[in-house]
Design a protein around this motif. Structure first.
Motif, PDB file in Angstrom:
ATOM      1  N   THR A   1       0.851  -1.192   0.000  1.00  0.00           N
ATOM      2  CA  THR A   1       0.000   0.000   0.000  1.00  0.00           C
ATOM      3  C   THR A   1       0.891   1.248   0.000  1.00  0.00           C
ATOM      4  OG1 THR A   1      -1.743  -1.156   1.194  1.00  0.00           O
ATOM      5  CG2 THR A   1      -1.756   1.250   1.340  1.00  0.00           C
ATOM      6  N   VAL A   2       1.915   1.216   0.832  1.00  0.00           N
ATOM      7  CA  VAL A   2       2.821   2.360   0.941  1.00  0.00           C
ATOM      8  C   VAL A   2       3.626   2.528  -0.357  1.00  0.00           C
ATOM      9  CG1 VAL A   2       4.731   3.354   2.241  1.00  0.00           C
ATOM     10  CG2 VAL A   2       2.929   2.111   3.449  1.00  0.00           C
ATOM     11  N   ALA A   3       4.098   1.415  -0.903  1.00  0.00           N
ATOM     12  CA  ALA A   3       4.878   1.499  -2.155  1.00  0.00           C
ATOM     13  C   ALA A   3       4.033   2.089  -3.289  1.00  0.00           C
ATOM     14  CB  ALA A   3       5.406   0.111  -2.538  1.00  0.00           C
ATOM     15  N   MET A   4       2.754   1.707  -3.333  1.00  0.00           N
ATOM     16  CA  MET A   4       1.874   2.239  -4.386  1.00  0.00           C
ATOM     17  C   MET A   4       1.642   3.741  -4.205  1.00  0.00           C
ATOM     18  SD  MET A   4       1.293  -0.118  -6.464  1.00  0.00           S
ATOM     19  CE  MET A   4       2.436  -1.426  -6.241  1.00  0.00           C
ATOM     20  N   LEU A   5       1.596   4.174  -2.944  1.00  0.00           N
ATOM     21  CA  LEU A   5       1.444   5.610  -2.672  1.00  0.00           C
ATOM     22  C   LEU A   5       2.653   6.380  -3.215  1.00  0.00           C
ATOM     23  CD1 LEU A   5       0.116   8.051  -1.209  1.00  0.00           C
ATOM     24  CD2 LEU A   5       1.480   7.402   0.786  1.00  0.00           C
ATOM     25  N   LEU A   6       3.837   5.817  -3.019  1.00  0.00           N
ATOM     26  CA  LEU A   6       5.053   6.476  -3.519  1.00  0.00           C
ATOM     27  C   LEU A   6       5.027   6.534  -5.048  1.00  0.00           C
ATOM     28  CD1 LEU A   6       7.712   4.718  -1.226  1.00  0.00           C
ATOM     29  CD2 LEU A   6       6.498   6.869  -0.799  1.00  0.00           C
ATOM     30  N   ALA A   7       4.611   5.433  -5.657  1.00  0.00           N
ATOM     31  CA  ALA A   7       4.551   5.395  -7.127  1.00  0.00           C
ATOM     32  C   ALA A   7       3.545   6.431  -7.630  1.00  0.00           C
ATOM     33  CB  ALA A   7       4.156   3.989  -7.593  1.00  0.00           C
ATOM     34  N   ASN A   8       2.399   6.530  -6.963  1.00  0.00           N
ATOM     35  CA  ASN A   8       1.391   7.522  -7.375  1.00  0.00           C
ATOM     36  C   ASN A   8       1.923   8.947  -7.213  1.00  0.00           C
ATOM     37  OD1 ASN A   8      -0.574   5.704  -8.137  1.00  0.00           O
ATOM     38  ND2 ASN A   8      -1.814   5.896  -6.281  1.00  0.00           N
ATOM     39  N   THR A   9       2.709   9.182  -6.154  1.00  0.00           N
ATOM     40  CA  THR A   9       3.232  10.534  -5.910  1.00  0.00           C
ATOM     41  C   THR A   9       4.236  10.930  -6.996  1.00  0.00           C
ATOM     42  OG1 THR A   9       2.919  10.210  -3.541  1.00  0.00           O
ATOM     43  CG2 THR A   9       4.370  12.021  -4.199  1.00  0.00           C
ATOM     44  N   LEU A  10       5.113   9.990  -7.346  1.00  0.00           N
ATOM     45  CA  LEU A  10       6.065  10.268  -8.428  1.00  0.00           C
ATOM     46  C   LEU A  10       5.310  10.531  -9.734  1.00  0.00           C
ATOM     47  CD1 LEU A  10       8.878  10.400  -9.729  1.00  0.00           C
ATOM     48  CD2 LEU A  10       8.832   7.903  -9.903  1.00  0.00           C
ATOM     49  N   TRP A  11       4.305   9.717  -9.989  1.00  0.00           N
ATOM     50  CA  TRP A  11       3.513   9.866 -11.209  1.00  0.00           C
ATOM     51  C   TRP A  11       2.817  11.232 -11.224  1.00  0.00           C
ATOM     52  CZ3 TRP A  11      -1.164   6.269 -12.771  1.00  0.00           C
ATOM     53  CH2 TRP A  11      -1.497   6.515 -14.109  1.00  0.00           C
ATOM     54  N   ALA A  12       2.252  11.622 -10.069  1.00  0.00           N
ATOM     55  CA  ALA A  12       1.563  12.925  -9.984  1.00  0.00           C
ATOM     56  C   ALA A  12       2.548  14.055 -10.304  1.00  0.00           C
ATOM     57  CB  ALA A  12       0.971  13.113  -8.588  1.00  0.00           C
ATOM     58  N   ALA A  13       3.773  13.927  -9.801  1.00  0.00           N
ATOM     59  CA  ALA A  13       4.783  14.956 -10.070  1.00  0.00           C
ATOM     60  C   ALA A  13       5.107  14.998 -11.561  1.00  0.00           C
ATOM     61  CB  ALA A  13       6.046  14.656  -9.257  1.00  0.00           C
ATOM     62  N   GLU A  14       5.210  13.824 -12.164  1.00  0.00           N
ATOM     63  CA  GLU A  14       5.522  13.768 -13.599  1.00  0.00           C
ATOM     64  C   GLU A  14       4.374  14.338 -14.429  1.00  0.00           C
ATOM     65  OE1 GLU A  14       8.507   9.888 -13.551  1.00  0.00           O
ATOM     66  OE2 GLU A  14       6.371   9.588 -13.891  1.00  0.00           O
ATOM     67  N   ILE A  15       3.145  14.035 -14.018  1.00  0.00           N
ATOM     68  CA  ILE A  15       1.980  14.567 -14.750  1.00  0.00           C
ATOM     69  C   ILE A  15       1.980  16.100 -14.674  1.00  0.00           C
ATOM     70  CG2 ILE A  15      -0.547  14.792 -14.723  1.00  0.00           C
ATOM     71  CD1 ILE A  15      -0.689  11.856 -13.812  1.00  0.00           C
ATOM     72  N   ARG A  16       2.262  16.616 -13.470  1.00  0.00           N
ATOM     73  CA  ARG A  16       2.225  18.078 -13.299  1.00  0.00           C
ATOM     74  C   ARG A  16       3.255  18.764 -14.174  1.00  0.00           C
ATOM     75  NH1 ARG A  16       3.065  20.377  -8.025  1.00  0.00           N
ATOM     76  NH2 ARG A  16       2.070  22.236  -8.808  1.00  0.00           N
ATOM     77  N   LEU A  17       4.386  18.095 -14.378  1.00  0.00           N
ATOM     78  CA  LEU A  17       5.418  18.722 -15.198  1.00  0.00           C
ATOM     79  C   LEU A  17       5.273  18.373 -16.668  1.00  0.00           C
ATOM     80  CD1 LEU A  17       8.342  18.354 -12.738  1.00  0.00           C
ATOM     81  CD2 LEU A  17       7.233  20.453 -13.473  1.00  0.00           C
ATOM     82  N   GLY A  18       4.203  17.623 -16.966  1.00  0.00           N
ATOM     83  CA  GLY A  18       3.924  17.303 -18.357  1.00  0.00           C
ATOM     84  C   GLY A  18       4.841  16.256 -18.942  1.00  0.00           C
ATOM     85  N   HIS A  19       5.515  15.483 -18.060  1.00  0.00           N
ATOM     86  CA  HIS A  19       6.409  14.438 -18.565  1.00  0.00           C
ATOM     87  C   HIS A  19       5.690  13.146 -18.872  1.00  0.00           C
ATOM     88  CE1 HIS A  19       9.986  16.641 -16.620  1.00  0.00           C
ATOM     89  NE2 HIS A  19       9.762  17.022 -17.848  1.00  0.00           N
ATOM     90  N   ARG A  20       4.478  13.034 -18.353  1.00  0.00           N
ATOM     91  CA  ARG A  20       3.732  11.812 -18.607  1.00  0.00           C
ATOM     92  C   ARG A  20       2.273  12.161 -18.810  1.00  0.00           C
ATOM     93  NH1 ARG A  20       5.630   6.993 -14.591  1.00  0.00           N
ATOM     94  NH2 ARG A  20       3.668   5.972 -14.927  1.00  0.00           N
ATOM     95  N   ARG A  21       1.601  11.348 -19.585  1.00  0.00           N
ATOM     96  CA  ARG A  21       0.179  11.584 -19.806  1.00  0.00           C
ATOM     97  C   ARG A  21      -0.588  11.232 -18.536  1.00  0.00           C
ATOM     98  NH1 ARG A  21      -3.290   9.602 -23.393  1.00  0.00           N
ATOM     99  NH2 ARG A  21      -2.503   7.501 -23.110  1.00  0.00           N
ATOM    100  N   GLY A  22      -1.708  11.891 -18.330  1.00  0.00           N
ATOM    101  CA  GLY A  22      -2.487  11.669 -17.118  1.00  0.00           C
ATOM    102  C   GLY A  22      -3.264  10.387 -17.109  1.00  0.00           C
ATOM    103  N   THR A  23      -3.755   9.957 -18.233  1.00  0.00           N
ATOM    104  CA  THR A  23      -4.581   8.744 -18.205  1.00  0.00           C
ATOM    105  C   THR A  23      -4.093   7.773 -19.267  1.00  0.00           C
ATOM    106  OG1 THR A  23      -6.157   9.715 -19.710  1.00  0.00           O
ATOM    107  CG2 THR A  23      -6.646   9.849 -17.372  1.00  0.00           C
TER     108      THR A  23
END
Ligand code: NAD
Length: 311
Positions: free
Chosen positions: A289-311
């Motif tokens: 559960t904790v590892a998935m939270l970290l992965a989601n946080t990194l992903w959220a940061a990447e989405i905000r900077l436009g490095h990855r698509r949101g969906t």
């Protein structure tokens, strides 16, 4: 499902689904990705956690989330709020966090449960969906239900990851999930019934009103218990060779030692000889559960900077 061919089967004990070890491997991969992000962006992904009141279990979950964030190089900030806070004040706080009054927040997490006088739904809805690293916002729930997941609730994602990592087949198998909460059972049912790796299962979502629960669980190739009731799943309720995943976290007083300890919803010692695979508590779903939270946080940061698509 046939009995698995592994050493554990040879001594007729279910093979352990070691969530702690898997979480460690995932963290190592995430730490490298976080470094790449930090090199590229000259800043680290950042998680803001809101903790309301003094519930010991919640404080301990938050502590382990922040410690894990630090291990992979994600910055985190804890904002503690008094138990007496009103819904409108909490909603306002989240809006201010989102407006960057607390620095850039890639992920915003409100630790549950909230005090009973607070409207939990209103508070969770206030978290902007692109920073909703717990995956509780209706937009993220909707995307998951349409088969195009963005932020998936961390425990549900962790259970699916555990099954995939262990090579447990899901396609065409019968998965029974006991517990229909919005944060675990319901999203997990969507993941396992969805298309692709770790999906394509035939899913039954059982709950407190399910008639003859034992008959239902005995037909499961994959049985997930997410209820919060120690000893609910007994050996008689498990099909021989099934994969049993225990999400429950219950603090009980050990009759032998008189000390408190954590147990799941599954009678581990009795079920292990019947099961093909079984996850322990602690050390099973919790670390994932904790590892998935970290992965989601990194992903959220990447989405905000436009490095990855949101969906
Ligand atoms: P919840 O209280 O929101 O929901 C419990 C569900 O269990 C309900 O859907 C209810 O219908 C069902 N239920 C209750 N009694 C039942 C019975 N006798 N037979 C069948 N179903 C029954 O719970 P939740 O938030 O989903 O949490 C469930 C458990 O998982 C808790 O022990 C919680 O601490 C634990 N949990 C663990 C993690 C983790 O990271 N490992 C994360 C979240 C929750």
């Amino acid at each position: 499902m046939t009995m698995p061919t592994n050493d554990a089967a040879a001594d007729s004990r279910g093979m352990l689904l070691d969530g702690k070890a898997l979480a460690g491997r995932l963290e190592a991969g995430l730490a490298a990705e976080v470094e790449t992000f930090a090199d590229l962006c000259q800043r680290r992904p950042r998680l803001v956690v809101v903790l309301v009141g003094d519930v010991a279990a919640s404080a301990s979950y938050v502590k382990s989330k922040q410690a894990a964030a630090a291990r992979v190089g994600i910055d985190s900030e804890l904002i503690r709020v008094d138990e007496s806070v009103q819904t409108a004040e909490l909603v306002d706080l989240i809006r201010r966090i989102a407006a960057e009054e607390h620095g850039a927040a890639d992920g915003i997490l409100v630790q549950l449960p909230l005090p009973s006088h607070v409207d939990e739904r209103a508070v969770l809805d206030a978290v902007p969906p692109d920073r909703d690293v717990d995956g509780f916002h209706p937009e993220n729930a909707g995307l998951l239900s349409q088969g195009r997941p963005r932020f998936v609730p961390c425990t549900a994602a962790g259970v699916q990851r555990l099954l995939i990592d262990a090579g447990i087949p899901t396609a065409g198998k019968h998965a029974v999930i006991v517990g229909r909460s919005d944060i675990v059972g319901k999203p997990l049912s969507l993941l396992l019934a969805g298309r692709g790796t770790g999906g394509d299962a035939t899913v039954t979502l059982a709950h407190s009103r399910t008639a003859d629960l034992a008959r239902v669980t005995r037909s499961a190739d994959i049985l997930v218990a997410a209820v919060g009731q120690p000893g609910l799943i007994t050996a008689e309720m498990v099909k021989p060779g099934a994969a049993v995943v225990d999400v429950g976290i219950n603090r009980i007083t050990d009759p032998g030692t008189g000390k408190g300890r954590l147990v799941g919803d599954v009678d581990f010692e009795a079920v292990r000889p019947v099961a093909g695979w079984i996850s322990p508590v602690p050390g099973g779903v919790g670390p994932l559960t904790v590892a998935m939270l970290l992965a989601n946080t990194l992903w959220a940061a990447e989405i905000r900077l436009g490095h990855r698509r949101g969906t």
